[in-house]
Design a protein around this motif. Structure first.
Motif, PDB file in Angstrom:
ATOM      1  N   THR A 172      30.940  -5.821  10.143  1.00 31.96           N
ATOM      2  CA  THR A 172      30.261  -5.254   8.973  1.00 31.96           C
ATOM      3  C   THR A 172      28.750  -5.308   9.185  1.00 31.96           C
ATOM      4  O   THR A 172      28.032  -4.328   8.973  1.00 31.96           O
ATOM      5  N   GLY A 173      28.279  -6.468   9.635  1.00 28.95           N
ATOM      6  CA  GLY A 173      26.838  -6.639   9.836  1.00 28.95           C
ATOM      7  C   GLY A 173      26.308  -5.793  10.977  1.00 28.95           C
ATOM      8  O   GLY A 173      25.236  -5.201  10.863  1.00 28.95           O
ATOM      9  N   TYR A 174      27.070  -5.729  12.078  1.00 26.48           N
ATOM     10  CA  TYR A 174      26.589  -4.945  13.232  1.00 26.48           C
ATOM     11  C   TYR A 174      26.370  -3.490  12.840  1.00 26.48           C
ATOM     12  O   TYR A 174      25.391  -2.856  13.266  1.00 26.48           O
ATOM     13  N   ALA A 175      27.301  -2.920  12.063  1.00 27.77           N
ATOM     14  CA  ALA A 175      27.150  -1.511  11.677  1.00 27.77           C
ATOM     15  C   ALA A 175      25.866  -1.337  10.860  1.00 27.77           C
ATOM     16  O   ALA A 175      25.120  -0.370  11.059  1.00 27.77           O
ATOM     17  N   ALA A 176      25.599  -2.267   9.954  1.00 26.41           N
ATOM     18  CA  ALA A 176      24.385  -2.169   9.132  1.00 26.41           C
ATOM     19  C   ALA A 176      23.129  -2.355   9.994  1.00 26.41           C
ATOM     20  O   ALA A 176      22.146  -1.624   9.842  1.00 26.41           O
ATOM     21  N   LEU A 177      23.179  -3.317  10.915  1.00 25.70           N
ATOM     22  CA  LEU A 177      21.995  -3.573  11.744  1.00 25.70           C
ATOM     23  C   LEU A 177      21.731  -2.411  12.704  1.00 25.70           C
ATOM     24  O   LEU A 177      20.576  -2.023  12.931  1.00 25.70           O
ATOM     25  N   ALA A 178      22.813  -1.818  13.244  1.00 27.34           N
ATOM     26  CA  ALA A 178      22.639  -0.654  14.122  1.00 27.34           C
ATOM     27  C   ALA A 178      22.064   0.511  13.314  1.00 27.34           C
ATOM     28  O   ALA A 178      21.203   1.255  13.805  1.00 27.34           O
ATOM     29  N   GLY A 179      22.510   0.655  12.069  1.00 19.06           N
ATOM     30  CA  GLY A 179      21.969   1.701  11.202  1.00 19.06           C
ATOM     31  C   GLY A 179      20.483   1.480  10.954  1.00 19.06           C
ATOM     32  O   GLY A 179      19.683   2.425  10.948  1.00 19.06           O
ATOM     33  N   PHE A 180      20.099   0.219  10.780  1.00 19.05           N
ATOM     34  CA  PHE A 180      18.677  -0.099  10.573  1.00 19.05           C
ATOM     35  C   PHE A 180      17.858   0.310  11.800  1.00 19.05           C
ATOM     36  O   PHE A 180      16.780   0.906  11.678  1.00 19.05           O
ATOM     37  N   LEU A 181      18.366  -0.003  12.992  1.00 24.56           N
ATOM     38  CA  LEU A 181      17.607   0.306  14.215  1.00 24.56           C
ATOM     39  C   LEU A 181      17.496   1.818  14.411  1.00 24.56           C
ATOM     40  O   LEU A 181      16.458   2.321  14.850  1.00 24.56           O
ATOM     41  N   HIS A 182      18.577   2.529  14.072  1.00 27.28           N
ATOM     42  CA  HIS A 182      18.495   3.994  14.143  1.00 27.28           C
ATOM     43  C   HIS A 182      17.424   4.508  13.181  1.00 27.28           C
ATOM     44  O   HIS A 182      16.595   5.357  13.533  1.00 27.28           O
ATOM     45  N   SER A 183      17.419   3.987  11.982  1.00 28.67           N
ATOM     46  CA  SER A 183      16.448   4.443  10.981  1.00 28.67           C
ATOM     47  C   SER A 183      15.027   4.074  11.393  1.00 28.67           C
ATOM     48  O   SER A 183      14.080   4.837  11.141  1.00 28.67           O
ATOM     49  N   ALA A 184      14.876   2.917  12.039  1.00 32.52           N
ATOM     50  CA  ALA A 184      13.552   2.530  12.542  1.00 32.52           C
ATOM     51  C   ALA A 184      13.086   3.549  13.576  1.00 32.52           C
ATOM     52  O   ALA A 184      11.911   3.944  13.605  1.00 32.52           O
ATOM     53  N   ALA A 185      14.015   4.013  14.439  1.00 27.97           N
ATOM     54  CA  ALA A 185      13.666   5.018  15.450  1.00 27.97           C
ATOM     55  C   ALA A 185      13.317   6.352  14.781  1.00 27.97           C
ATOM     56  O   ALA A 185      12.397   7.054  15.215  1.00 27.97           O
ATOM     57  N   LEU A 186      14.058   6.679  13.716  1.00 27.55           N
ATOM     58  CA  LEU A 186      13.786   7.939  12.996  1.00 27.55           C
ATOM     59  C   LEU A 186      12.377   7.913  12.392  1.00 27.55           C
ATOM     60  O   LEU A 186      11.604   8.860  12.537  1.00 27.55           O
ATOM     61  N   LEU A 187      12.037   6.787  11.742  1.00 27.40           N
ATOM     62  CA  LEU A 187      10.694   6.690  11.140  1.00 27.40           C
ATOM     63  C   LEU A 187       9.608   6.584  12.209  1.00 27.40           C
ATOM     64  O   LEU A 187       8.505   7.118  12.040  1.00 27.40           O
ATOM     65  N   ASP A 188       9.949   5.927  13.303  1.00 23.54           N
ATOM     66  CA  ASP A 188       9.005   5.832  14.429  1.00 23.54           C
ATOM     67  C   ASP A 188       8.621   7.234  14.915  1.00 23.54           C
ATOM     68  O   ASP A 188       7.475   7.475  15.309  1.00 23.54           O
ATOM     69  N   SER A 189       9.597   8.175  14.829  1.00 22.34           N
ATOM     70  CA  SER A 189       9.326   9.535  15.323  1.00 22.34           C
ATOM     71  C   SER A 189       8.282  10.248  14.464  1.00 22.34           C
ATOM     72  O   SER A 189       7.706  11.245  14.884  1.00 22.34           O
ATOM     73  N   VAL A 190       8.052   9.718  13.242  1.00 23.16           N
ATOM     74  CA  VAL A 190       6.985  10.309  12.407  1.00 23.16           C
ATOM     75  C   VAL A 190       5.828   9.323  12.214  1.00 23.16           C
ATOM     76  O   VAL A 190       5.022   9.454  11.289  1.00 23.16           O
ATOM     77  N   GLY A 191       5.786   8.302  13.065  1.00 23.38           N
ATOM     78  CA  GLY A 191       4.635   7.397  13.083  1.00 23.38           C
ATOM     79  C   GLY A 191       4.687   6.259  12.077  1.00 23.38           C
ATOM     80  O   GLY A 191       3.694   5.559  11.868  1.00 23.38           O
ATOM     81  N   THR A 192       5.859   6.032  11.437  1.00 19.91           N
ATOM     82  CA  THR A 192       5.979   4.921  10.477  1.00 19.91           C
ATOM     83  C   THR A 192       6.554   3.699  11.183  1.00 19.91           C
ATOM     84  O   THR A 192       7.627   3.792  11.785  1.00 19.91           O
ATOM     85  N   PRO A 193       5.893   2.547  11.114  1.00 25.71           N
ATOM     86  CA  PRO A 193       6.396   1.369  11.837  1.00 25.71           C
ATOM     87  C   PRO A 193       7.626   0.745  11.153  1.00 25.71           C
ATOM     88  O   PRO A 193       7.795   0.870   9.930  1.00 25.71           O
TER      89      PRO A 193
END
Ligand SMILES: NC(=O)c1ccc[n+]([C@@H]2O[C@H](COP(=O)([O-])OP(=O)(O)OC[C@H]3O[C@@H](n4cnc5c(N)ncnc54)[C@H](OP(=O)(O)O)[C@@H]3O)[C@@H](O)[C@H]2O)c1
Length: 305
Positions: free
Chosen positions: A178-199
């Motif tokens: 359960t946690g891994y899926a949420a944490l992987a989702g967080f890292l994906h979202s971090a990469a998505l925001l990184d693509s628009v310059g948001t840390p």
């Protein structure tokens, strides 16, 4: 009534978790013996009052309760193998992450060598050992769980899942999943925001607040999945198919990897294609569940102690 004497404790393995566990027992005034394959990791604990053992066998000999927070089943076999002659009469608490079958196999080996066996899984981080934020799951010897419960509770609140030594591990892997899926989702979202310059630091508090709300939603998902009643859910397959589809398309367009969400998109697409678009999101459970239910262990309906 006489006060219970604190039993001595041995900790085999002083990685991140083992060091925190040994430290917790020093804090509660237990006599602690420690051993680690790389001996230097024992030094800070010995400086705090732990007894350093030169071999695993010497460490096992030193205490009735032997706690084993090693990396995995291979490490447990390698550490306990040479200590086999010291095992009769001891209680081994194996906290290494493993599959249920690996836990059962080690339990049988430990029993053959005359020791009691409790399998454990640590739902904690090194910094949440011995705090209310962590909790440990156990299964195996009921006698061991009962006799040493005060020591188990030193490490974290303790939950017992019955006598099958594999039960703690399947519940551990289920919670971790359960946690891994949420944490992987967080890292994906971090990469998505990184693509628009948001840390990523901007995302963390927002995602944490969202996850708190999602945690409160879990009992409802559980009720629907447990009963198969998907008609009344507040969040349908179709609705989530649009959102996950948007997330995947936006990511792909921005060059962000879609590996985390592609599998969920495929499941929602299948559910909709099967005519279940208006069912609750929780109905994805129907595509995931095994048809032969038991998975080789004793059926457990939750913690029993
Ligand atoms: N870290 C976490 O956040 C966390 C959270 C919950 C559960 N866990 C679980 O806790 C267990 C330990 O994790 P950890 O984070 O403490 O790992 P770690 O810091 O990497 O420590 C691993 C320990 O295992 C020992 N080891 C590895 N292979 C060995 C072998 N072949 N023979 C003897 N000893 C061996 C290491 O000894 P050396 O020092 O000699 O390498 C060390 O004591 C794992 O099962 C992990 O899944 C970890």
């Amino acid at each position: 009534m006489s006060e219970r004497t604190k039993p001595s404790v041995t900790v085999l393995g002083l990685g991140r978790m083992g060091a925190a566990i040994a430290g917790a027992f020093l804090g509660t005034g237990h006599r602690v013996t420690v051993w680690n394959r790389t001996a230097a990791k024992a030094e800070p604990l010995v400086a705090r009052g732990a007894l350093g053992a030169a071999t695993a066998a010497e460490a096992v000999t030193a205490a009735p309760l032997v706690i084993v927070p090693l990396l995995g089943p291979g490490a447990v076999r390698q550490a306990l193998g040479p200590a086999a002659a010291a095992l009769p009469g001891k209680t081994v608490v194996n906290l290494a992450n493993s599959t249920p079958d690996e836990a059962r196999e080690i339990a049988a080996w430990v029993a053959e060598h005359g020791a009691d066996y409790l399998d454990g899984a640590m739902m904690a981080l090194p910094q949440t050992v011995a705090t209310p934020d962590g909790f440990f799951l156990y299964s195996g010897s009921r006698e061991a769980f009962t006799s040493f419960r005060p020591e188990l509770e030193v490490m974290s609140p303790a939950h017992y899942f019955g006598t099958d030594p594999g039960a703690a591990e399947i519940h551990d892997l289920a919670v971790l999943g359960t946690g891994y899926a949420a944490l992987a989702g967080f890292l994906h979202s971090a990469a998505l925001l990184d693509s628009v310059g948001t840390p990523p630091e901007v995302l963390a508090p927002l995602a944490a607040q969202w996850l708190n709300g999602m945690a409160a939603f879990l009992p409802e998902l559980a009720r629907e999945a447990g009963s198969g009643a998907y008609a009344e859910g507040v969040s349908t397959v179709d609705l989530n198919r649009v959102a996950v589809g948007n997330l995947v398309r936006l990511s792909a367009a921005g060059g962000v990897a879609t590996d985390v969400h592609d599998p969920l998109k495929a499941l929602l697409d299948r559910r909709a294609a099967d005519g279940h678009g208006q069912d609750s999101f929780s109905s994805v459970f129907e595509l995931l569940r095994a048809r032969n239910t038991q998975g080789g262990g004793t059926r457990v309906r939750g913690p029993v102690g």
